[in-house]
Design a protein around this motif. Structure first.
Motif, PDB file in Angstrom:
ATOM      1  N   ASN A 337       1.072  -1.378  -0.135  1.00  0.00           N
ATOM      2  CA  ASN A 337       0.218   0.042  -0.123  1.00  0.00           C
ATOM      3  C   ASN A 337       0.310   1.453  -0.229  1.00  0.00           C
ATOM      4  OD1 ASN A 337      -3.093  -0.593   0.598  1.00  0.00           O
ATOM      5  ND2 ASN A 337      -1.755  -2.255   1.922  1.00  0.00           N
ATOM      6  N   THR A 384      -4.368  -0.929  -8.174  1.00  0.00           N
ATOM      7  CA  THR A 384      -5.193  -2.126  -6.513  1.00  0.00           C
ATOM      8  C   THR A 384      -4.879  -3.145  -6.858  1.00  0.00           C
ATOM      9  OG1 THR A 384      -6.005  -2.500  -9.967  1.00  0.00           O
ATOM     10  CG2 THR A 384      -6.713  -0.236  -9.110  1.00  0.00           C
ATOM     11  N   VAL A 389      -9.669  -3.195  -5.710  1.00  0.00           N
ATOM     12  CA  VAL A 389      -9.396  -2.552  -4.287  1.00  0.00           C
ATOM     13  C   VAL A 389      -7.756  -1.569  -4.582  1.00  0.00           C
ATOM     14  CG1 VAL A 389      -8.567  -2.770  -2.139  1.00  0.00           C
ATOM     15  CG2 VAL A 389     -10.093  -4.538  -3.215  1.00  0.00           C
ATOM     16  N   LEU A 391      -5.006   0.441  -3.902  1.00  0.00           N
ATOM     17  CA  LEU A 391      -4.259   0.714  -3.055  1.00  0.00           C
ATOM     18  C   LEU A 391      -3.622   2.359  -2.495  1.00  0.00           C
ATOM     19  CD1 LEU A 391      -1.664  -1.928  -4.399  1.00  0.00           C
ATOM     20  CD2 LEU A 391      -3.049  -3.001  -2.692  1.00  0.00           C
ATOM     21  N   THR A 395      -6.329   1.953   2.823  1.00  0.00           N
ATOM     22  CA  THR A 395      -6.813   0.847   2.799  1.00  0.00           C
ATOM     23  C   THR A 395      -5.878  -0.269   3.283  1.00  0.00           C
ATOM     24  OG1 THR A 395      -6.673   0.894  -0.427  1.00  0.00           O
ATOM     25  CG2 THR A 395      -6.267  -1.893   0.802  1.00  0.00           C
ATOM     26  N   SER A 398      -7.340   0.268   6.300  1.00  0.00           N
ATOM     27  CA  SER A 398      -8.734  -0.469   6.940  1.00  0.00           C
ATOM     28  C   SER A 398      -8.697  -2.251   7.085  1.00  0.00           C
ATOM     29  CB  SER A 398      -9.732  -0.471   5.242  1.00  0.00           C
ATOM     30  OG  SER A 398     -10.663  -1.322   5.056  1.00  0.00           O
TER      31      SER A 398
END
Length: 414
Positions: A337, A384, A389, A391, A395, A398
């Motif tokens: 990330n 992603t 999703v 990055l 994230t 989360s």
């Protein structure tokens, strides 16, 4: 001669990551079939053996929730590592070509610009060393703990009194006072007698070290390419910010004219535009290769944080080993990330830098490439996981929050 020197400088810049990629066979270490494929086959074979072994252990009936969580943790780590290694091996020709593109970018930089890219490469080297050291400590501590924790007896298990255990050499053990010698990692046979136990123990240590090196090599390839791209985005931004100061008639000599300055600045802007376009295409290639790899990292790491945390609370004997396992998983999530979040901000800074220069005073031939840089900068690069999703550091937070929630569920079940 200069090209060889530039290639050598770049190889030294990312030397640790290149060595890891050679050890796992993604980059060939020699010529011929053996030099191109031998190490890759060894790494894939080791990963396959451990994947089958943990799958076999996982489907066996187990009553202890802690044992189940431990097996499932290693199953996710090994099978996920093999999936990522297989994907990167399938794209190894593309990966080699992308490294050559990075080398080409490096060869076109000025000395002060190379320092910018080198600063990002040093960050990647530090992260790789931390990741590598943590993996090595976890493997060695697991093997050491197993060596000194040979205190289980057969009479601890009711089945052992009536059911002899088959050995690798075909014999069986039924003595209730015999100490069980455990191996560091699951094996298909029960190995107790000398020298079979010692040979299997050393073989497991060597193969699991190979697995660890392959996983580190794969997990750091994407972040390496991303951070190098961040460095080159910084170079483009610095060149844009210097455009107003470079090609002024007063700095070009007494015989320069406004037309000469304009033509030189037009050429510089076009070079920047081409370089920026190549860098954006390079980032799209990173997304194409790495999005599934990032997805497996996110899914496996999210659940493994919860499972390792459950083991860390439940088993105080292995707290150092479990702590290092937890650190490995957090590093994996971070490597997914943080570089992607940094790349997004660096690509967005190109548009801001182009807007700050006095483009409205430029002639029409200069406005078009400047406006193109501003338009491109309005849409930053987004990487992603699995194409759905995004990055980023958000994230990362989360995923940590999701892992804590899952940990609460597991603890309540126990």
């Amino acid at each position: 001669m200069k090209g060889r020197k530039e290639g050598g400088d770049f190889a030294r810049l990312i030397g640790l990551n290149l060595d890891l990629l050679r050890l796992c066979g993604v980059i060939p270490c020699g010529t011929g079939f053996f030099g191109r494929n031998a190490l890759g086959c060894v790494a894939f074979g080791c990963l396959t053996i451990y994947s089958i072994s943990y799958t076999y252990q996982l489907i066996r009936p187990m009553d202890n929730l802690e044992t189940i969580s431990e097996m499932f943790t290693m199953f996710l780590a090994i099978v996920g590592g093999q999936a990522r290694f297989s994907i990167l091996s399938a794209f190894r020709a593309t990966c080699q070509r992308m490294l050559k593109v990075c080398q080409f970018f490096w060869s076109t930089l000025k000395p002060q610009e190379k320092e910018i890219v080198e600063s990002y490469a040093k960050i990647m080297k530090l992260l790789t060393r931390c990741y590598l050291a943590t993996c090595a400590f976890t493997i060695l501590s697991t093997c050491a703990f197993t060596m000194f924790d040979q205190t289980k007896y057969l009479h601890d298990s009711p089945e052992s009194v009536t059911s002899p255990r088959s050995m690798l050499d075909g014999s069986s053990i039924v003595d209730n006072d015999t100490t069980i010698r455990r191996l560091p990692y699951p094996f298909f046979f029960e190995v107790q007698r000398t020298p079979w136990y010692e040979l299997t123990y050393v073989l497991q240590l060597l193969t699991i070290l190979n697995v660890g090196l392959a996983c580190v090599a794969v997990d750091t390839t994407g972040p390496l390419l991303i951070l190098l791209s961040c460095g080159h985005f910084d170079v483009i931004r610095s060149r844009i910010e210097r455009l107003d100061a470079i090609d002024q008639p007063s700095s070009m000599g007494p015989f320069s004219t406004r037309e000469t300055s304009s033509s030189v600045q037009t050429r510089n802007l076009r070079v920047l535009l081409i370089r920026h376009g190549m860098l954006l295409e390079f980032c799209n290639e990173i997304e194409r290769i790495m999005n599934v790899i990032f997805l497996t990292q996110l899914l496996g790491s999210t659940y493994n944080i919860s499972l390792v945390g459950f083991k860390l609370i439940g088993d105080n004997r292995n707290k150092y080993m479990h702590t290092s396992q937890l650190l490995i998983i957090v590093i994996q999530l971070f490597l997914c990330n943080w570089p992607a979040d940094l790349l997004s901000s660096k690509s967005e800074s190109i548009g801001r830098a182009a807007y700050t220069i006095p483009w409205h005073w430029y002639p029409r031939c200069l406005r078009k490439p400047t406006n193109m840089l501003m338009v491109r900068g309005q849409k930053p690069v987004r990487l992603t996981a699995g194409k759905f999703v995004g990055l980023s550091l958000e994230t990362f937070a989360s995923m940590i929050s999701t892992a804590l929630s899952f940990f609460t569920v597991i603890r309540s079940m126990n």
